[in-house]
Design a protein around this motif. Structure first.
Motif, short mmCIF file in Angstrom:
data_model
loop_
_atom_site.label_atom_id
_atom_site.label_comp_id
_atom_site.label_asym_id
_atom_site.label_seq_id
_atom_site.Cartn_x
_atom_site.Cartn_y
_atom_site.Cartn_z
N PRO A 114 24.61 5.72 -32.19
CA PRO A 114 24.51 6.66 -31.07
C PRO A 114 25.52 6.31 -29.97
O PRO A 114 25.49 5.21 -29.42
CB PRO A 114 23.07 6.49 -30.59
CG PRO A 114 22.33 5.88 -31.74
CD PRO A 114 23.33 5.01 -32.44
N GLY A 169 25.22 13.69 -27.32
CA GLY A 169 24.76 13.14 -28.58
C GLY A 169 23.37 13.64 -28.91
O GLY A 169 22.94 14.71 -28.47
N SER A 170 22.66 12.87 -29.69
CA SER A 170 21.29 13.23 -30.06
C SER A 170 20.55 11.97 -30.53
O SER A 170 21.10 11.19 -31.32
CB SER A 170 21.31 14.28 -31.18
OG SER A 170 20.01 14.73 -31.46
N THR A 186 15.19 7.27 -24.25
CA THR A 186 15.28 8.47 -25.06
C THR A 186 14.27 9.52 -24.60
O THR A 186 13.14 9.19 -24.21
CB THR A 186 15.06 8.16 -26.54
OG1 THR A 186 15.20 9.37 -27.31
CG2 THR A 186 13.68 7.56 -26.79
N ASN A 244 16.20 16.54 -29.64
CA ASN A 244 17.38 16.62 -30.50
C ASN A 244 18.31 17.72 -29.99
O ASN A 244 17.89 18.86 -29.77
CB ASN A 244 16.97 16.91 -31.94
CG ASN A 244 16.44 15.68 -32.64
OD1 ASN A 244 16.85 14.56 -32.33
ND2 ASN A 244 15.54 15.87 -33.59
N HIS A 267 22.98 16.48 -33.42
CA HIS A 267 22.10 16.04 -34.51
C HIS A 267 22.52 16.68 -35.83
O HIS A 267 22.42 16.06 -36.89
CB HIS A 267 20.65 16.37 -34.17
CG HIS A 267 19.68 16.03 -35.26
ND1 HIS A 267 19.27 14.74 -35.53
CD2 HIS A 267 19.03 16.82 -36.16
CE1 HIS A 267 18.42 14.74 -36.54
NE2 HIS A 267 18.24 15.98 -36.95
#
Length: 639
Positions: A321, A406-407, A415, A419, A423
């Motif tokens: 990530p 990002g995801s 976090t 998503n 993703h």
């Protein structure tokens, strides 16, 4: 003062937004603007000089000490880039293949094309590297990268977007000195020298305008002279586009990919409300772009084959990530006035990847400007081209800003479990090697375009009445948004001098056809021995190194596959603790020495040097020597 309807001054003045008429066919458009608008004026040169002075200021710490100065936040990347520039000069000077080398990671070597060696500047600057050293080349590329990128975008905005030179200066300033650019200026010249990208954009825009002019019948040049003129122009465009693409591939492929995706989305949204015009542009550009792509492929076929299929090539890289934390969008960058006085939480993946960090005042300003410009229409109700630029730019900012997260989405290093589109895109070819955080760089020119258009509109109000307050409000807001992002001087530290064992040529007495093993070998955590190698004019190869190469699963990774002895020495240096060394450990060491074809092992002054010295004596059973500031073990009899 001139009185008039102040609600839309651009309807009455020549200073209004809307110069970027990408789809406005005008007779003689291929001739008159080219002679009048493309040539550099004295004002352009002054603006370029101002950009250069600002870039020199940002990097002045490194310029003051090009011998031993080192950009603090570059990690080990400055050593790597200096080595790339030095090795390129060495290879060309000795008529060797610059695409691959065995000087590092001996005996497997390094695929230079798979390591962004930037041959596009490394080769032309060989005289600089050989005369003044790779550090000068490194800081020169960074300086010209910042200023050249700013000027190239200024040139594009002033010729294709706005009539106001000041508005174009604002746009170019943000493109060249955006937080992402300053962050990468610590270590990544391939993400700083981006001047070819706006040149590509300018060429495509002018090609689009000509294509519309020809299809609409406004190109009134007589036949067959008109046909010959168009054909000749297409040939020039094809050659120029191929040259620019080839140059950018030689400078950096990842910025080209990000630019292509961003510009493609921009073009689609720009023509969304006029699909017929978009189709005409597509038909007009397709043959030229296809021909340019074929020429580019022919020119770069060998380097690209070497990159993807040659020795030490690899497929994708598992970065893990690497998205922007949501907080990075609104915080101030560390190397800025705002970062100095209002520092935020440290949520960047590393100091050289602050690819967003636009600051909340700028985000608010751009949002307000985009909303106001989005709704503007001319008297006929048709959306002005400048406002279609705003709409397309807004989509790019939002779309690529989301991609850069990002995801799953992270907020304050925690976090959210949400998503995002990345993703589903992360494993697509080409995208699977990218750091998603860098997608936010596509938003930089889009933000700059909105700022330039809004600045020109504000200036247009003063053409109606100098007592109009709206320009003052705009410029105050612009200052509040941009001043906190003003870059500070990048911090520099003093790195230790190279051991005289390498600078005095002593190493040559101990190396025959084998390699030098530094204790421990250089890695991405400590790449300083790369400097010792080019300081000795590459008289020997070294084991280990800092580069991108294939791992056991053929995916890319940073540095070599660690041999057991290299891992042992790294542990000893890190902890100061010597593990139990038995016969099996000594046999593994002998096997590693044979693999490296080692001539000598060198222990320079370093952390936990006494523990490393004891460990090597137990491993080798070879007399140690102290020569010109280093301890060494001649292991030619063992390997």
């Amino acid at each position: 003062m001139v009185s008039g309807r102040a609600s839309d001054p651009t309807e009455q003045t020549a200073g209004g937004a809307g110069t970027a008429v990408l789809d406005r066919p005008t007779a003689g458009d291929t001739v008159a603007p080219r002679g009048r608008r493309l040539a550099l004026s004295r004002a352009d040169l002054v603006i370029g000089a101002v950009y250069l002075v600002l870039a020199t200021y940002v990097l002045s710490g490194q310029w003051r000490d090009t011998h031993n100065g080192y950009l603090v936040k570059s990690g080990q990347d400055q050593f790597m880039w200096e080595w790339f520039f030095a090795e390129t000069a060495h290879a060309i000077a000795h008529l060797q293949n610059p695409l691959g080398t065995h000087l590092q990671n001996f005996p497997d070597g390094v695929n230079m094309m798979a390591n962004t060696a930037m041959f596009g500047v490394g080769v032309p600057l060989i005289p600089v590297t050989m005369l003044f050293g790779p550090t000068v080349t490194f800081v020169l590329v960074l300086t010209l990268g910042l200023s050249g990128t700013a000027f190239a975008w200024y040139w594009l905005f002033s010729r294709e977007l706005v009539r106001s030179r000041f508005a174009a200066v604002v746009g170019g300033l943000f493109c060249g000195f955006a937080p992402a650019m300053i962050s990468h200026a610590n270590a990544h010249p391939n993400f700083v020298l981006l001047a070819a990208l706006p040149a590509i954009a300018a060429l495509l825009i002018r090609m689009a305008r000509r294509a519309l002019a020809e299809e609409s019948g406004t190109d009134t040049a007589p036949s067959p002279a008109g046909w010959w003129h168009r054909t000749r122009q297409q040939r020039r465009d094809t050659i120029l586009l191929a040259a620019l693409l080839t140059l950018q591939i030689a400078l950096g492929e990842e910025p080209l990919l990000i630019f292509s995706l961003g510009f493609g989305v921009f073009a689609i949204v720009y023509y969304l409300h006029r699909p017929r015009a978009g189709l005409r542009v597509l038909r007009g550009l397709a043959p030229t772009v296809a021909a340019a792509a074929l020429i580019t492929l022919a020119l770069t076929a060998i380097p690209l084959w070497w990159q993807f299929c040659g020795p030490q090539s690899y497929g994708s890289i598992d970065h893990g990530p690497m998205g922007n934390d949501v907080k990075t969008l609104a915080q101030f960058p560390s190397e800025s006035l705002g970062g100095e006085f209002v520092p935020g939480q440290n949520v960047a993946i590393n100091p050289t990847e602050q690819n967003a960090y636009f600051g909340w005042p700028l985000l608010i300003l751009v949002a307000v400007a985009a909303i106001l410009l989005w709704r503007r229409r001319d008297r006929s109700g048709e959306q002005r081209a400048g406002y279609r630029v705003v709409r397309a730019g807004t989509v790019v900012i939002l779309g690529f800003g989301v991609l850069s997260l990002g995801s799953p989405a992270m907020f304050g290093t925690h976090t959210t479990g949400i998503n995002l589109p990345w993703h589903w895109l992360a494993n697509l070819p080409l995208l699977d090697t990218m750091l998603e955080t860098r997608f936010s760089m596509a938003a930089v020119p889009a933000i700059a375009a909105i700022l330039a258009l809004a600045t020109e509109r504000a200036l247009a109000y003063w053409q109606i009445s100098l007592s109009e307050p709206r320009p003052l409000i705009w410029f105050a807001a612009l200052a509040l948004a941009l001043v906190p992002l003003a870059p500070t001087i990048l911090p520099v530290t003093h790195r230790p001098a190279v051991p005289s064992f390498f600078t005095h040529g002593t190493v040559e007495r101990y190396v025959t056809d084998g390699s030098v093993v530094i204790a421990p070998p250089p890695t991405r955590l400590d790449a300083s021995p790369l400097r010792w190698q080019y300081a000795a004019n590459f008289d020997f190869p070294i084991a280990g190194g800092y580069f991108v190469g294939p791992m056991a699963d053929k995916k890319g990774g940073y540095g070599p596959i660690d041999r057991p002895t290299a891992g042992l020495l790294m542990d000893v240096k890190r902890t100061g603790h010597i593990p139990r060394i038995d016969a099996a450990t000594r046999e593994r060491a002998r096997k590693d020495l044979r693999y490296w074809n080692a001539d000598i092992i060198v222990l320079p002054p370093t952390r936990n040097a006494d523990a490393l010295q004891d460990a090597l004596n137990q491993l080798l059973n070879v007399p140690e020597q102290y020569v010109d500031g280093v301890r060494l073990w001649d292991v030619r009899g063992l390997s």
